[in-house]
Motif scaffolding. Structure first.
Motif, mmCIF file in Angstrom:
data_model
loop_
_atom_site.group_PDB
_atom_site.id
_atom_site.type_symbol
_atom_site.label_atom_id
_atom_site.label_comp_id
_atom_site.label_asym_id
_atom_site.label_seq_id
_atom_site.Cartn_x
_atom_site.Cartn_y
_atom_site.Cartn_z
ATOM 1 N N SER A 259 0.890 -1.327 0.106
ATOM 2 C CA SER A 259 -0.046 -0.062 0.027
ATOM 3 C C SER A 259 0.901 1.384 -0.088
ATOM 4 O O SER A 259 0.338 2.290 -0.215
ATOM 5 N N GLU A 260 2.046 1.241 0.257
ATOM 6 C CA GLU A 260 2.958 2.198 0.312
ATOM 7 C C GLU A 260 3.864 2.186 -0.972
ATOM 8 O O GLU A 260 4.640 3.154 -0.873
ATOM 9 N N SER A 261 3.679 1.478 -1.816
ATOM 10 C CA SER A 261 4.646 1.238 -2.874
ATOM 11 C C SER A 261 3.787 1.788 -4.167
ATOM 12 O O SER A 261 2.623 1.891 -4.101
ATOM 13 N N PHE A 262 4.562 1.809 -5.270
ATOM 14 C CA PHE A 262 3.883 1.992 -6.471
ATOM 15 C C PHE A 262 3.518 0.992 -7.181
ATOM 16 O O PHE A 262 4.110 -0.026 -7.331
ATOM 17 N N VAL A 263 2.032 0.829 -7.631
ATOM 18 C CA VAL A 263 1.380 -0.371 -8.177
ATOM 19 C C VAL A 263 1.124 -0.075 -9.553
ATOM 20 O O VAL A 263 1.529 -1.243 -10.540
ATOM 21 N N GLY A 264 0.663 0.918 -9.898
ATOM 22 C CA GLY A 264 0.200 1.367 -11.357
ATOM 23 C C GLY A 264 -0.243 2.638 -11.305
ATOM 24 O O GLY A 264 -0.998 3.109 -10.525
ATOM 25 N N GLY A 265 -0.622 3.282 -12.465
ATOM 26 C CA GLY A 265 -1.020 4.465 -12.897
ATOM 27 C C GLY A 265 -0.872 4.841 -14.403
ATOM 28 O O GLY A 265 -0.160 4.091 -15.125
ATOM 29 N N VAL A 266 -1.631 5.840 -14.638
ATOM 30 C CA VAL A 266 -1.522 6.359 -16.153
ATOM 31 C C VAL A 266 -1.168 7.855 -16.064
ATOM 32 O O VAL A 266 -1.566 8.456 -15.053
ATOM 33 N N TYR A 267 0.128 8.057 -16.491
ATOM 34 C CA TYR A 267 0.751 9.509 -16.494
ATOM 35 C C TYR A 267 1.021 10.037 -17.962
ATOM 36 O O TYR A 267 1.840 9.492 -18.623
ATOM 37 N N GLU A 268 0.387 11.235 -18.298
ATOM 38 C CA GLU A 268 0.549 11.659 -19.744
ATOM 39 C C GLU A 268 0.391 10.838 -20.580
ATOM 40 O O GLU A 268 1.379 10.327 -21.555
ATOM 41 N N ARG A 269 -0.684 9.877 -20.668
ATOM 42 C CA ARG A 269 -1.064 8.824 -21.461
ATOM 43 C C ARG A 269 0.201 7.600 -21.573
ATOM 44 O O ARG A 269 0.192 6.812 -22.438
ATOM 45 N N ARG A 270 0.844 7.723 -20.657
ATOM 46 C CA ARG A 270 1.923 6.665 -20.468
ATOM 47 C C ARG A 270 1.266 5.708 -19.326
ATOM 48 O O ARG A 270 1.146 6.148 -18.141
ATOM 49 N N CYS A 271 1.171 4.240 -19.525
ATOM 50 C CA CYS A 271 0.633 3.440 -18.503
ATOM 51 C C CYS A 271 1.962 2.905 -17.994
ATOM 52 O O CYS A 271 3.181 2.461 -18.434
ATOM 53 N N VAL A 272 1.898 2.804 -16.541
ATOM 54 C CA VAL A 272 3.122 2.082 -15.734
ATOM 55 C C VAL A 272 2.658 1.262 -14.761
ATOM 56 O O VAL A 272 1.568 1.674 -14.192
ATOM 57 N N ALA A 273 3.146 0.142 -14.432
ATOM 58 C CA ALA A 273 2.670 -0.790 -13.462
ATOM 59 C C ALA A 273 3.810 -1.493 -12.811
ATOM 60 O O ALA A 273 5.081 -1.548 -13.530
ATOM 61 N N SER A 274 3.647 -2.170 -11.803
ATOM 62 C CA SER A 274 4.773 -2.983 -11.148
ATOM 63 C C SER A 274 4.469 -4.286 -10.836
ATOM 64 O O SER A 274 3.014 -4.542 -10.763
ATOM 65 N N VAL A 312 -4.595 -0.835 -16.502
ATOM 66 C CA VAL A 312 -3.527 -0.719 -15.247
ATOM 67 C C VAL A 312 -4.099 -0.066 -14.067
ATOM 68 O O VAL A 312 -3.909 -0.638 -12.917
ATOM 69 N N LEU A 313 -5.289 0.636 -14.056
ATOM 70 C CA LEU A 313 -6.075 1.267 -12.935
ATOM 71 C C LEU A 313 -6.707 0.119 -12.201
ATOM 72 O O LEU A 313 -6.738 -0.254 -10.842
ATOM 73 N N LYS A 314 -7.465 -0.993 -13.127
ATOM 74 C CA LYS A 314 -8.040 -1.940 -12.409
ATOM 75 C C LYS A 314 -6.890 -2.823 -11.861
ATOM 76 O O LYS A 314 -7.081 -3.460 -10.737
ATOM 77 N N TYR A 315 -6.061 -3.234 -12.412
ATOM 78 C CA TYR A 315 -4.967 -4.005 -11.950
ATOM 79 C C TYR A 315 -4.572 -3.445 -10.452
ATOM 80 O O TYR A 315 -4.264 -4.205 -9.382
ATOM 81 N N LYS A 316 -4.230 -2.108 -10.243
ATOM 82 C CA LYS A 316 -3.626 -1.418 -9.109
ATOM 83 C C LYS A 316 -5.015 -1.680 -8.029
ATOM 84 O O LYS A 316 -4.464 -2.412 -6.930
ATOM 85 N N ASP A 317 -6.088 -1.475 -8.222
ATOM 86 C CA ASP A 317 -7.017 -1.390 -7.391
ATOM 87 C C ASP A 317 -6.957 -3.118 -6.783
ATOM 88 O O ASP A 317 -7.300 -3.280 -5.643
ATOM 89 N N TYR A 318 -7.001 -3.943 -7.734
ATOM 90 C CA TYR A 318 -7.280 -5.568 -7.505
ATOM 91 C C TYR A 318 -6.212 -6.055 -6.789
ATOM 92 O O TYR A 318 -6.193 -6.572 -5.638
ATOM 93 N N MET A 319 -4.784 -5.504 -6.998
ATOM 94 C CA MET A 319 -3.884 -5.695 -6.066
ATOM 95 C C MET A 319 -3.683 -5.272 -4.913
ATOM 96 O O MET A 319 -3.395 -6.285 -3.979
ATOM 97 N N LEU A 320 -4.132 -4.038 -4.586
ATOM 98 C CA LEU A 320 -4.129 -3.673 -3.268
ATOM 99 C C LEU A 320 -5.188 -4.398 -2.346
ATOM 100 O O LEU A 320 -4.967 -4.714 -1.114
ATOM 101 N N LYS A 321 -6.368 -4.893 -3.098
ATOM 102 C CA LYS A 321 -7.401 -5.548 -2.204
ATOM 103 C C LYS A 321 -6.890 -7.137 -1.842
ATOM 104 O O LYS A 321 -6.843 -7.607 -0.901
#
Ligand SMILES: Cc1cc2nc3c(=O)[nH]c(=O)nc-3n(C[C@H](O)[C@H](O)[C@H](O)COP(=O)(O)OP(=O)(O)OC[C@H]3O[C@@H](n4cnc5c(N)ncnc54)[C@H](O)[C@@H]3O)c2cc1C
Length: 365
Positions: A259-274, A312-321
């Motif tokens: 929960s304190e790490s970077f999991v995923g997000g969209v920044y300036e149309r670039r998708c990033v995930a861990s 990527v956003l769904k992945y982030k939500d899912y992983m945190l749960k």
């Protein structure tokens, strides 16, 4: 779609293979092409994890049995024998990774596109946000994946905050003669230490990998030199000088919370995930191999099902749960929550509560 994966360890390699099936263009980077033996345990904490890993291997047309060096039935913990009701395999992980992604496919370079690239700012509502600033190097990729393990290339922070919860490890591969082989033909866990205010449990291990070879190592919140000296003494004591050191190396294990790490997000149309250990997918005992596989699978599945941004956003939500429990377990160790830690020992190694209590009281620094 163009994908850049940073790190050709277990998580990066599984992801590479899964995404390749979709015909994406993928670059995978790693500055270390020697696939060492630093971790070889596949430790399943429940049936769902076994099913998930089997499913991934089936998709990839891999038979896990081709990589199993040993199935562990008995674990000797601080001198007592326990019989875990979980599957514990010692696997040939370097061969598995090489079979998934041969090193000729890997771009051999250290890739650090986003360290210092986050800006932290307070927005109108008073919430602190992190922003990802894109960079020429990564602009060709629709998706950049942090699979860099303990290096955590996409994670926020300076060196201190990035590594503050990591535990140091040091490990040897040793060869010894027939007599010792029989004595150590089980998994050994020794010298358990719980470090006040730290999320990972320290211990020393001996893992038999067959043909008279043993993976011996330790993980503690100590400096590297102390660990080497300690492990040398330990191996000498246990194997009675009756061994030959084949190789050795040191490393760290990520103890940060998901929960304190970077999991995923969209920044300036670039998708990033861990994926994997880079986002803190480790148990308090430092196990992360199973989660490296599962997280790569979840990300690939999300990508195949949704538009990339949404995926990527769904992945982030899912992983945190999904991995909330890992965070809770690490917090419990940090605060020395006796009840939860005993439950943890029971869950992993089937240690009865009263025995766990003894281990814990002995273990506190
Ligand atoms: C000594 C030790 C013993 C362990 N034992 C176990 C065990 O028994 N069971 C278990 O489940 N887990 C164990 N673990 C943890 C487990 O190894 C990790 O959780 C797992 O390997 C994570 O996989 P990953 O792919 O996320 O990261 P890794 O396997 O660490 O792979 C990351 C890759 O990224 C590369 N990389 C890093 N930085 C960069 C960069 N800037 N540019 C390009 N490439 C980069 C690295 O070279 C590496 O190949 C152990 C860890 C250690 C250190």
């Amino acid at each position: 779609m163009q994908v850049g994966i940073i790190g050709a360890g277990l998580a990066g390699s599984i992801l590479y293979k899964l995404l390749s099936e979709h015909g994406f263009y993928i670059d995978i980077y790693d500055h270390v092409l020697v696939r060492g033996c630093k971790s070889m345990g596949l430790i399943f904490s429940n049936k769902n994890e076994i099913l998930a890993v089997k499913k991934v291997f089936k998709i990839l047309n891999i038979d896990i049995q081709d990589y199993v060096l040993k199935e562990i039935g008995e674990v000797n913990i601080s001198g007592d024998a326990y019989f875990p009701n979980k599957k514990i395999y010692i696997i040939n992980k370097s061969k598995l990774i090489e079979d998934l992604v041969p090193r000729t496919i890997v771009t051999n370079r250290e890739f650090n596109p986003v360290i210092r690239r986050y800006t932290t700012k307070v927005i109108d509502t008073g919430i602190i946000v992190r922003e990802f600033c894109t960079e020429a190097e990564t602009k060709f990729y629709d998706l950049v994946v942090d699979a860099s393990g303990n290096t955590k290339v996409l994670q926020l922070g300076n060196v201190h905050t990035k590594y503050k919860n990591d535990i140091r490890t040091c490990q040897f591969l040793i060869a010894c003669d027939q007599n010792s082989s029989e004595k150590f033909d089980k998994f050994f866990i020794d010298e358990i230490k719980i470090h006040k205010g730290k999320p990972l449990i320290g211990y020393t291990w001996i893992a038999p990998i067959g043909d008279g070879l043993y993976h011996v190592g330790c993980a503690y919140y100590r400096n590297g030199h102390e660990l080497w000296e300690y492990l040398k003494r330990y191996v000498k004591r246990m194997f009675d000088s009756d061994y030959k050191r084949v190789c050795g190396c040191s490393s760290r294990i990520n103890g940060n919370l998901i929960s304190e790490s970077f999991v995923g997000g969209v920044y300036e149309r670039r998708c990033v995930a861990s994926v994997g250990e880079s986002m803190g997918l480790t148990t308090p005992l430092g196990h992360g191999n199973v989660y490296a596989i599962i997280s790569a699978y979840i990300l690939s599945k999300s990508i195949s099902k949704y538009e990339l941004d949404e995926a990527v956003l769904k992945y982030k939500d899912y992983m945190l749960k999904k991995f909330e429990k890992l965070d809770k377990d690490k917090k419990a160790v940090k605060s020395f929550n006796l009840l939860r830690i005993t439950r943890l020992f029971k869950e992993y190694y089937n240690i009865p509560t009263h025995e766990s209590m003894k281990i814990m009281l002995k273990s506190l620094y």
